[in-house]
Design a protein around this motif. Structure first.
Motif, mmCIF file in Angstrom:
data_model
loop_
_atom_site.group_PDB
_atom_site.id
_atom_site.type_symbol
_atom_site.label_atom_id
_atom_site.label_comp_id
_atom_site.label_asym_id
_atom_site.label_seq_id
_atom_site.Cartn_x
_atom_site.Cartn_y
_atom_site.Cartn_z
ATOM 1 N N ILE A 59 8.126 5.177 6.812
ATOM 2 C CA ILE A 59 6.697 5.321 7.100
ATOM 3 C C ILE A 59 6.397 6.814 7.065
ATOM 4 O O ILE A 59 7.200 7.633 7.541
ATOM 5 N N MET A 199 5.664 4.840 -2.512
ATOM 6 C CA MET A 199 4.943 3.605 -2.208
ATOM 7 C C MET A 199 5.420 2.454 -3.084
ATOM 8 O O MET A 199 5.549 1.308 -2.624
ATOM 9 N N ARG A 204 5.392 3.109 3.415
ATOM 10 C CA ARG A 204 4.038 2.850 3.921
ATOM 11 C C ARG A 204 3.430 4.152 4.404
ATOM 12 O O ARG A 204 4.047 4.874 5.185
#
Length: 403
Positions: A59, A199, A204
């Protein structure tokens, strides 16, 4: 707990001619991943790529948006040369460690070029020589000693006399160092390409998200955000550039201001070699060309870490840069078509700091301070990838936080 906040750049960098939609989503609930990257610039993008390559879930967050901080202010001279000359660095940290630092920087340029090719990122990467001109830091005799010291450890540097420097650059100088194995690129296209690739491989991205607190436990790290959500991860990487969390020490580093401009296209007036050019001076002038025939030139650095004071000086500084460019290359048009200001980090040794701040084990900070920030970002990606998979890196001690 909050971090220092700055207006990281102003003006219109050349690289932001084309706007693109944000790749990030809103953070609406608590999230978790193996690796959380805080920072959407080139350092964060390269670390995210390395983490994905190692098989981790990722992330990434940014308090503004991705590729909206310091990265667009870069002039992207992709050099292995460190701000501190090898001869001076050898005196500061010892000959063996200085040689390791220079070699690690040189190998990072090659690694980054290979990674760009592997991922198919179109970012204008072009191999270039660099020309290092004499100035008030190193005169021609000192530059000759520097070239000898570099060649002695196998680096691709040599001393060139005035006639060759003139033929390569069009600049009258009493000699200089020519180094091979360097490059130029578009830092925004590189970074956007890295995030698109990340991505596509499952990373994310969330923005705007501001990290407000970092709490480590034995098994992981929890990052609190200004919106009230929490993100948990096994590893956290703070790639926030010149906006540091308060527990990241600044000893040995300072934030300065720098200014740059890009001329109009004038391909018929450029120097023959298209080499990257910089000076052994304080403040130093540095310049490069672009594929469409512009000259990007920058410098005039000052120890100013206040964005209002920096921006108040922009017109004066850009004019001074233009005069310096005109003095060295009178045939060029030096009227700026783009001009911008930004922050720039400097360390006592010219080396970045990469590793875990004191008292932490799972939280890394990347302080890629120095003139070749993109190169140092590539070093950081390698070091942190190995740390997260449990492999010792032989050069980690060079860049570690002290104490």
């Amino acid at each position: 707990m909050s971090r220092s906040k700055r207006d990281l750049r102003s003006g219109v960098p050349l690289w932001l001619q084309r706007e693109t939609p944000s790749p990030a989503a809103a953070l609406e609930r608590n999230e978790a991943a193996d690796v959380l990257v805080v920072g959407g610039g080139v350092s964060g993008a390269l670390v995210a790529d390395a983490a994905l390559q190692a098989g981790f879930s990722v992330i990434a967050i940014d308090r503004r948006d991705f590729v909206r901080g310091s990265t667009p202010a870069s002039t992207a001279l992709l050099q292995f040369e460190i701000d501190e000359p090898l001869t001076a660095l050898s005196e500061a940290i010892g000959e063996a460690d200085a040689a390791r630092a220079y070699w690690r920087s040189a190998s990072a340029v090659s690694h980054l070029a290979g990674r760009i090719a592997d991922l198919g990122i179109a970012c204008g990467l072009k191999p270039r020589d660099t020309v290092y001109l004499p100035g008030d830091v190193l005169d021609p005799r000192a530059l000759a000693r520097e070239a000898t010291a570099r060649a002695r450890i196998g680096l691709r540097s040599r001393y060139a006399e005035a006639a060759e420097i003139k033929a390569m650059t069009g600049i009258e100088a009493d000699g200089g160092i020519v180094s091979s194995g360097c490059a130029e690129l578009d830092p925004v296209r590189l970074t956007r390409g890295l995030w698109r690739s990340a991505m596509a491989r499952g990373a994310r991205l969330f923005a705007p998200v501001e990290a407000t607190d970092v709490e480590e436990s034995r098994s992981g790290v929890t990052v609190a955000t200004a919106g009230g959500q929490e993100i948990t991860a096994t590893w956290v990487v703070l790639a926030t550039g010149y906006e540091l969390m308060p527990f990241v020490p600044m000893e040995g580093h300072q934030v300065l201001s720098t200014w740059a401009m890009a001329t109009k296209p004038q391909p018929d007036r450029l120097w023959p070699s298209r080499a990257l050019i910089w000076e052994a001076a304080d403040p130093y002038l540095y310049m490069r060309t672009t594929p469409d025939g512009r000259v990007i030139v920058g410098g005039e650095d000052e120890p100013i870490d206040d964005d209002d004071k920096r921006d108040a000086l922009t017109a004066k500084k850009v004019a001074a840069i233009g005069r310096k460019l005109k003095a060295r290359l009178p045939e060029l048009s030096v009227e700026p078509e783009f001009s911008w200001a930004g922050f720039f980090g400097e360390s006592d040794t010219g080396l970045p700091t990469i590793g875990t701040p004191p008292g932490l084990k799972r939280t890394f900070a990347v302080m890629g301070y120095g003139g070749n920030g993109v190169t140092f970002s590539a070093v950081a990606a390698q070091l942190l990838q190995r740390a997260m998979i449990g492999l010792a890196d032989p050069d980690a001690d060079l860049f570690a936080f002290k104490g």
